[in-house]
Design a protein around this motif. Structure first.
Motif, PDB file in Angstrom:
ATOM      1  N   ARG A 188       0.849  -1.192   0.000  1.00  0.00           N
ATOM      2  CA  ARG A 188       0.000   0.000   0.000  1.00  0.00           C
ATOM      3  C   ARG A 188       0.884   1.242   0.000  1.00  0.00           C
ATOM      4  NH1 ARG A 188      -2.804  -3.814   2.629  1.00  0.00           N
ATOM      5  NH2 ARG A 188      -5.057  -3.984   2.216  1.00  0.00           N
ATOM      6  N   ALA A 248      -7.148   7.395   0.436  1.00  0.00           N
ATOM      7  CA  ALA A 248      -8.230   6.706   1.136  1.00  0.00           C
ATOM      8  C   ALA A 248      -8.630   7.463   2.397  1.00  0.00           C
ATOM      9  CB  ALA A 248      -7.795   5.282   1.487  1.00  0.00           C
ATOM     10  N   THR A 264      -7.943   1.731   3.824  1.00  0.00           N
ATOM     11  CA  THR A 264      -8.274   1.323   2.455  1.00  0.00           C
ATOM     12  C   THR A 264      -9.320   0.217   2.386  1.00  0.00           C
ATOM     13  OG1 THR A 264      -6.458  -0.296   2.433  1.00  0.00           O
ATOM     14  CG2 THR A 264      -5.974   1.930   1.636  1.00  0.00           C
TER      15      THR A 264
END
Length: 323
Positions: free
Chosen positions: A19, A27, A147
């Protein structure tokens, strides 16, 4: 290993590189969620300042991922509070939080009380004794919560080298030898009694993040049993697929001596026992031995026997949420 756990390892175990930070920030903006980082600290003046400074530089000033960094001092006799404040943390002393309920010594006590002095929708706990700290510890475990709305709790996983040797050979040799209480107590307990949790690499690790909406519904063992208790209770409350882990590399910290580890193990066993039976302890104490002038002398320590209720049941917390 259970088939369910093998599947979980493939779908809920990630690396910090999975990520990218820009995706996590996107996000966060889209969801509007806030993030609090809490460092429970007791006599950690040598390390707490570096950790706070790294988080503030990387994740507050450079990118706006973290909204507040709070150090909860649980009675330090050194300069922990001053060092943490100078590095930019908001420092709160344990005994000033919820004074109606007298505080008791213990890490879990501090984590429980921290919910009353933080505001983040996501709360990230980081131990204050880490050396060579990287802000990846924070972004790595906060990322999945921002997320993926189906994730409620994320633990960090890492190598825990034993000792301070710096050569590559020594690092390989000692990489798996830290976390002795995990290997000798926690992992056997989890595999035998809660096999769904057998996939956690570092079940006792002090670096994890969770949604406030989960934390406020969990009881908190006041001592070293807090991590195991939280993991077991979260499993029963939200299920395995709401739990995850992220590889953040290597964790270096101060190691305890064998007798301190014995006391930790006793507290963890007690936490497991209560969750297995919710029964009465026969003897909530542990006797260890130290050599003295007249041979081996017994030292008896009480094992933590207290747990704090879910924060959602505390009137002051409920009043704060209404306000």
């Amino acid at each position: 290993m259970l088939e369910e756990v093998e599947r979980w390892l493939g779908t809920r175990s990630w690396s910090v590189t999975d990520r990218p930070l820009h995706g996590i920030l996107a996000a966060k903006r889209a969801s509007g969620q806030s993030v609090s980082v809490v460092l429970p600290a007791l006599n950690e003046e040598e390390t707490v300042g570096h950790i706070v400074a790294a988080i503030r530089h990387d994740l507050v000033q450079q990118v706006p991922l973290v909204d507040e960094v709070v150090v909860v001092d649980s009675g330090s006799t050194d300069r922990t509070s001053q060092v943490a404040a100078a590095a930019g943390a908001r420092v709160v002393h344990r005994d000033t939080i919820l004074p109606r309920i007298p505080a008791v010594p213990g890490k879990g006590e501090v984590l429980w009380r921290s919910l009353l002095v933080t505001t983040g929708d996501i709360v990230c706990f980081i131990d204050a004794d880490l050396r060579e700290f990287s802000s990846d510890f924070v972004s790595g475990i906060v990322g999945p919560l921002l997320t993926d709305p189906d994730i409620d709790l994320v633990k960090a996983m890492y190598d825990r080298p034993l000792g301070t040797e710096s050569t590559a050979l020594a690092s390989r040799r000692t990489a798996g030898q830290g976390g002795r209480v995990t290997e000798l107590m926690a992992r056997p307990l989890l595999n035998l009694h809660w096999p769904q949790l057998a996939g956690f690499v570092q079940p006792l690790g002090g670096e994890y993040a969770a949604r406030r909406s989960l934390l406020e519904r969990l009881p908190f063992p006041v001592g070293y049993g807090v991590e195991l208790g939280m993991l077991v209770d979260a499993l029963h409350l939200v299920g395995l697929d709401a739990l995850a882990q992220v590889d953040v590399g290597v964790r270096k910290h101060r190691h305890q001596d064998g007798q301190a580890l014995g006391r930790m193990a006793a507290a963890i066993y007690r936490t497991a026992q209560l969750r297995l039976a919710r029964g009465h302890l026969v003897r909530p104490s542990l006797t260890q031995f130290e050599r003295g002038a007249n041979g081996f002398e017994p030292r008896t320590y009480s094992v933590d026997t207290e747990e704090r209720p879910p924060m959602a049941e505390i009137a002051e917390y409920a009043a704060r949420k209404v306000a």
